[in-house]
Design a protein around this motif. Structure first.
Motif, PDB file in Angstrom:
ATOM      1  N   LEU A 166      -3.347  -9.374   3.596  1.00  0.00           N
ATOM      2  CA  LEU A 166      -4.009  -8.303   4.353  1.00  0.00           C
ATOM      3  C   LEU A 166      -5.364  -8.767   4.881  1.00  0.00           C
ATOM      4  CD1 LEU A 166      -3.129  -5.196   2.125  1.00  0.00           C
ATOM      5  CD2 LEU A 166      -2.205  -5.745   4.387  1.00  0.00           C
TER       6      LEU A 166
ATOM      7  N   ARG B 251       0.788  -1.190   0.000  1.00  0.00           N
ATOM      8  CA  ARG B 251       0.000   0.000   0.000  1.00  0.00           C
ATOM      9  C   ARG B 251       0.842   1.273   0.000  1.00  0.00           C
ATOM     10  NH1 ARG B 251      -2.806  -1.606   5.543  1.00  0.00           N
ATOM     11  NH2 ARG B 251      -0.717  -2.457   5.763  1.00  0.00           N
ATOM     12  N   ALA B 252       2.188   1.107  -0.086  1.00  0.00           N
ATOM     13  CA  ALA B 252       3.054   2.265   0.194  1.00  0.00           C
ATOM     14  C   ALA B 252       2.834   3.449  -0.749  1.00  0.00           C
ATOM     15  CB  ALA B 252       4.518   1.834   0.168  1.00  0.00           C
TER      16      ALA B 252
ATOM     17  N   GLU C 144       5.989   0.000   8.693  1.00  0.00           N
ATOM     18  CA  GLU C 144       5.259  -1.273   8.509  1.00  0.00           C
ATOM     19  C   GLU C 144       6.249  -2.383   8.221  1.00  0.00           C
ATOM     20  OE1 GLU C 144       4.487  -4.362   5.713  1.00  0.00           O
ATOM     21  OE2 GLU C 144       5.333  -2.473   5.090  1.00  0.00           O
TER      22      GLU C 144
ATOM     23  N   GLY D 182       8.088  -1.515  -0.550  1.00  0.00           N
ATOM     24  CA  GLY D 182       8.007  -0.309  -1.376  1.00  0.00           C
ATOM     25  C   GLY D 182       9.208   0.606  -1.220  1.00  0.00           C
TER      26      GLY D 182
ATOM     27  N   TRP E 267       6.669  -8.752  -3.132  1.00  0.00           N
ATOM     28  CA  TRP E 267       6.733  -9.122  -1.711  1.00  0.00           C
ATOM     29  C   TRP E 267       8.030  -9.900  -1.482  1.00  0.00           C
ATOM     30  CZ3 TRP E 267       4.202  -7.279   2.316  1.00  0.00           C
ATOM     31  CH2 TRP E 267       4.442  -7.883   3.558  1.00  0.00           C
TER      32      TRP E 267
HETATM   33  O1  3SL Z   1       5.511  -3.947   1.291  1.00  0.00           O
HETATM   34  C1  3SL Z   1       5.266  -2.780   1.449  1.00  0.00           C
HETATM   35  O2  3SL Z   1       6.055  -1.899   1.204  1.00  0.00           O
HETATM   36  C2  3SL Z   1       3.915  -2.429   2.041  1.00  0.00           C
HETATM   37  O3  3SL Z   1       3.232  -1.591   1.214  1.00  0.00           O
HETATM   38  C3  3SL Z   1       3.182  -3.633   2.519  1.00  0.00           C
HETATM   39  S1  3SL Z   1       1.679  -3.317   3.350  1.00  0.00           S
HETATM   40  O4  3SL Z   1       0.613  -3.202   2.371  1.00  0.00           O
HETATM   41  O5  3SL Z   1       1.768  -2.154   4.154  1.00  0.00           O
HETATM   42  O6  3SL Z   1       1.401  -4.497   4.161  1.00  0.00           O
END
Ligand code: 3SL
Length: 241
Positions: free
Chosen positions: A210, A32-33, A74, A109, A152
């Motif tokens: 999520l 979500r970044a 996060e 991100g 990821w």
């Molecule tokens: O991986 C990231 O950088 C995040 O955006 C992951 S999350 O959506 O906040 O879990």
């Protein structure tokens, strides 16, 4: 303008900083970044400084007046202990972020941002500011644009490809050409899901993660909302890096 897509930071060629590298790099982390970055700036944050490394983040944030800063952190989808906010675009409301500098680190991100940090023009995009970023690129006409997903932990993510396809769709309509197979595949993905991007986000493996972590309905709606914001986050203008 030639547009390429690389799924994750680790797939970005080492030529990135040489003469064959891009004139502009666009980092994507739909969940979500980069959605959070777009909404934070839209809601009045003064800047968003991003960090792959938490010690660097704390050192830099400590040099900033307490009342003018927010720590956003996060890992694994959850807010970090001792941080003001996690990585939800729902948390960066005007009352919280207006006039504040955000010091941000996320699992994936901010690593992608770190990988492209030496490119002359660095931007971030998400679905809510897709058209705004497209128009900026169409105006500036960089010769080579490299989009970089966040994935990821080094692996492919569906939702970042979707947004790469969405951005490329606008750029191609203005005369850009596709420069690699990953970009072609992202365009095909966008064409499949453009009528319901939220459904694509929900079936993606990070979307599923999520959902397992709890109720993220509002986050999904916000991350899937197309072309709602005019903000164009850049390294030069908002310190996004
Ligand atoms: O991986 C990231 O950088 C995040 O955006 C992951 S999350 O959506 O906040 O879990």
């Amino acid at each position: 303008m030639k547009v390429s897509y690389f799924h994750v930071a680790g797939e970005v060629p080492d030529t990135i900083n040489g003469p064959d590298g891009p004139d502009a790099a666009v980092v994507i982390d739909v969940l979500r970044a980069t959605t959070t970055i777009a909404w934070a700036l839209h809601n009045g944050a003064e800047a968003v400084q991003t960090f792959a490394d938490l010690d660097e983040l704390r050192a830099e944030a400590n040099s900033w007046p307490d009342e003018q800063r927010l720590l956003v952190g996060e890992r694994g989808g959850c807010k970090l202990d001792g941080f003001d906010l996690g990585n939800s675009p729902m948390s960066v409301v005007p009352d919280t972020v207006k006039g504040k500098r955000l010091f941000m680190s996320t699992t994936n991100g901010t690593r992608s941002l770190h990988r492209v940090r030496e490119v002359a023009c660095v931007l971030t995009v998400a679905l809510p500011n897709r058209e705004a970023v497209a128009q900026r690129l169409i105006n500036d006409q960089p010769e080579q644009v490299w989009m970089v997903g966040s994935g990821w932990e080094g692996t492919y993510s569906l939702e970042d490809s979707l947004a790469a396809g969405a951005l490329a769709d606008s750029l191609l309509a203005a005369g850009a050409t596709v420069a690699n197979d990953e970009m072609q595949a992202a365009l095909a993905l966008w064409s499949q899901w453009k009528d319901n991007p939220e459904a694509c986000l929900r079936i993606a493996s990070h979307g599923q993660r999520l959902i397992r972590l709890g109720d993220h309905d509002a986050d999904f709606q916000r991350c899937a909302g197309l072309d709602q914001l005019s903000v164009v986050p850049t390294q030069a203008e908002q310190g996004v890096l």
